[in-house]
Enzyme design. Structure first.
Site, PDB file in Angstrom:
ATOM      1  N   THR A 175      46.008  45.042  48.335  1.00 56.16           N
ATOM      2  CA  THR A 175      45.315  43.903  48.910  1.00 56.16           C
ATOM      3  C   THR A 175      46.206  43.199  49.925  1.00 56.16           C
ATOM      4  OG1 THR A 175      44.405  43.628  46.680  1.00 56.16           O
ATOM      5  CG2 THR A 175      44.123  41.779  48.152  1.00 56.16           C
ATOM      6  N   VAL A 203      33.504  46.116  42.450  1.00 58.24           N
ATOM      7  CA  VAL A 203      34.022  44.893  43.057  1.00 58.24           C
ATOM      8  C   VAL A 203      35.253  44.459  42.273  1.00 58.24           C
ATOM      9  CG1 VAL A 203      33.570  42.470  43.594  1.00 58.24           C
ATOM     10  CG2 VAL A 203      31.748  44.173  43.869  1.00 58.24           C
ATOM     11  N   ASP A 205      38.896  41.763  42.092  1.00 59.86           N
ATOM     12  CA  ASP A 205      39.117  40.323  41.917  1.00 59.86           C
ATOM     13  C   ASP A 205      39.072  39.539  43.208  1.00 59.86           C
ATOM     14  OD1 ASP A 205      41.553  41.720  42.610  1.00 59.86           O
ATOM     15  OD2 ASP A 205      42.614  39.840  42.295  1.00 59.86           O
ATOM     16  N   THR A 224      47.075  40.164  43.886  1.00 60.74           N
ATOM     17  CA  THR A 224      47.094  41.531  44.381  1.00 60.74           C
ATOM     18  C   THR A 224      47.473  42.466  43.238  1.00 60.74           C
ATOM     19  OG1 THR A 224      48.351  43.086  45.768  1.00 60.74           O
ATOM     20  CG2 THR A 224      49.439  41.020  45.251  1.00 60.74           C
ATOM     21  N   GLY A 225      46.860  43.631  43.206  1.00 63.26           N
ATOM     22  CA  GLY A 225      47.142  44.578  42.134  1.00 63.26           C
ATOM     23  C   GLY A 225      45.859  45.154  41.586  1.00 63.26           C
ATOM     24  N   LEU A 226      45.807  45.371  40.288  1.00 61.71           N
ATOM     25  CA  LEU A 226      44.610  45.908  39.651  1.00 61.71           C
ATOM     26  C   LEU A 226      43.643  44.753  39.396  1.00 61.71           C
ATOM     27  CD1 LEU A 226      43.118  48.313  38.517  1.00 61.71           C
ATOM     28  CD2 LEU A 226      44.397  48.059  36.386  1.00 61.71           C
ATOM     29  N   GLY A 227      42.574  44.727  40.171  1.00 63.33           N
ATOM     30  CA  GLY A 227      41.669  43.586  40.174  1.00 63.33           C
ATOM     31  C   GLY A 227      41.075  43.235  38.836  1.00 63.33           C
TER      32      GLY A 227
END
Length: 305
Positions: A175, A203, A205, A224-227
């Protein structure tokens, strides 16, 4: 004291030669945002910084967004004003160059917060955003290689995304985001192409207010990362709650990442923050997270991974 911080995503940068380009990209973005911030608007600063990141194909947002499992681009973005709690977001949008600008239009021109898919695309056209293909040859090639790798052997079904990321960290392409304080209000924004090989319609985060993006009168945050981790923890809002309880932006960022690690393990999340005293904060539990920030009194941005 005015301040701005940007990130170019948390994860693992596999090719070391990419790091200087990533650092150059976040520096360029924060300087563009700083220029707008010095004119007095955190809102303009956040949008401009994120547009620069979206236009840089090395990042996973706008041009250079990763591809879904069926080889398409579906982008998410959100922006939020801390003073008024106004927010705008788009999810699963395609065919536009700068999703963050469409998200701002949702905030300013509609009574809604979030538009998705075809509805978001239609709205973008009504607002005058031209047709644009953000797909790059590099991402198409990466998608083909990754899909072939996953299709080899005895794999008869798609594993859960978390399992895929543990085996193939390159799936997590993350992100971009920015948070700024102009002396009057904090604004936060985030934009992403999502996760490589995500299911169609997924979708994350980023466009979920409170999960990947949030701002109020005390602070703002961009995750940012795994939503899915940020959604389950309402992490951006939780981070601002830490500021309300007395922590500064740096301590709140660290507390938020500790929470993510406690519940979901390492290699999952990063965050940037600015509070209403002009403090910046950033933390991660991944190997890398590119960032750059500027505060009053600084002549050059500080950047790192």
């Amino acid at each position: 004291m005015v301040a701005i911080i940007v990130h170019g995503g948390a994860g693992t940068i596999r090719k070391e030669e990419r790091i200087p380009k990533v650092l150059e990209g976040v520096r360029e973005a924060v300087l563009a945002g700083w220029k707008e911030l010095k004119k007095g608007s955190a809102l303009d600063a956040v949008e401009e910084a994120i547009k620069v990141l979206e236009d840089n194909p090395i990042f996973n947002a706008g041009t250079g967004s990763v591809l879904t499992i069926d080889g398409k681009v579906e982008m998410d973005a959100a922006i939020m004003r801390g003073k008024t709690l106004e927010a705008g977001a788009v999810a699963g949008i395609w065919g536009v160059k700068n999703p963050i600008s469409v998200a701002r239009k949702v905030m300013e021109k509609t009574d809604h917060v979030l538009l998705v898919g075809e509805g978001a695309v239609k709205f973008a056209r009504i607002m005058g955003f031209p047709e644009y293909d953000p797909t790059t040859e590099e991402r198409r090639k990466q998608w083909q290689e990754l899909k072939e790798k996953l299709m080899k052997g005895e794999v008869r079904h798609w594993k859960k995304l978390g399992e895929l990321i543990k085996e193939h960290p390159e799936v997590l392409r993350s992100t971009v985001g920015a948070v700024a304080f102009d002396g009057e209000e904090v604004v936060a924004g985030t934009s992403t192409g999502g996760v490589f090989l995500k299911m169609f319609g997924r979708v994350g985060d980023t466009p979920i207010i409170g999960a990947g993006t949030y701002a109020n009168e005390v602070a703002g945050a961009s995750c940012t990362g795994l939503g899915e981790v940020a959604i389950k923890l309402a992490l951006a809002k939780t981070a601002t709650d830490f500021v309300r309880l007395g922590l500064d932006a740096q301590a709140a960022s660290e507390a938020a990442i500790e929470l993510a690690t406690k519940h979901f393990g390492k290699d999952t999340m990063g965050i940037i923050m600015v509070d209403s005293r002009g403090n910046v904060g950033f933390a991660k539990n991944t190997k890398h997270m590119s960032y750059a920030f500027m505060k009053e009194g600084m002549n050059e941005p500080e950047a790192g991974v």
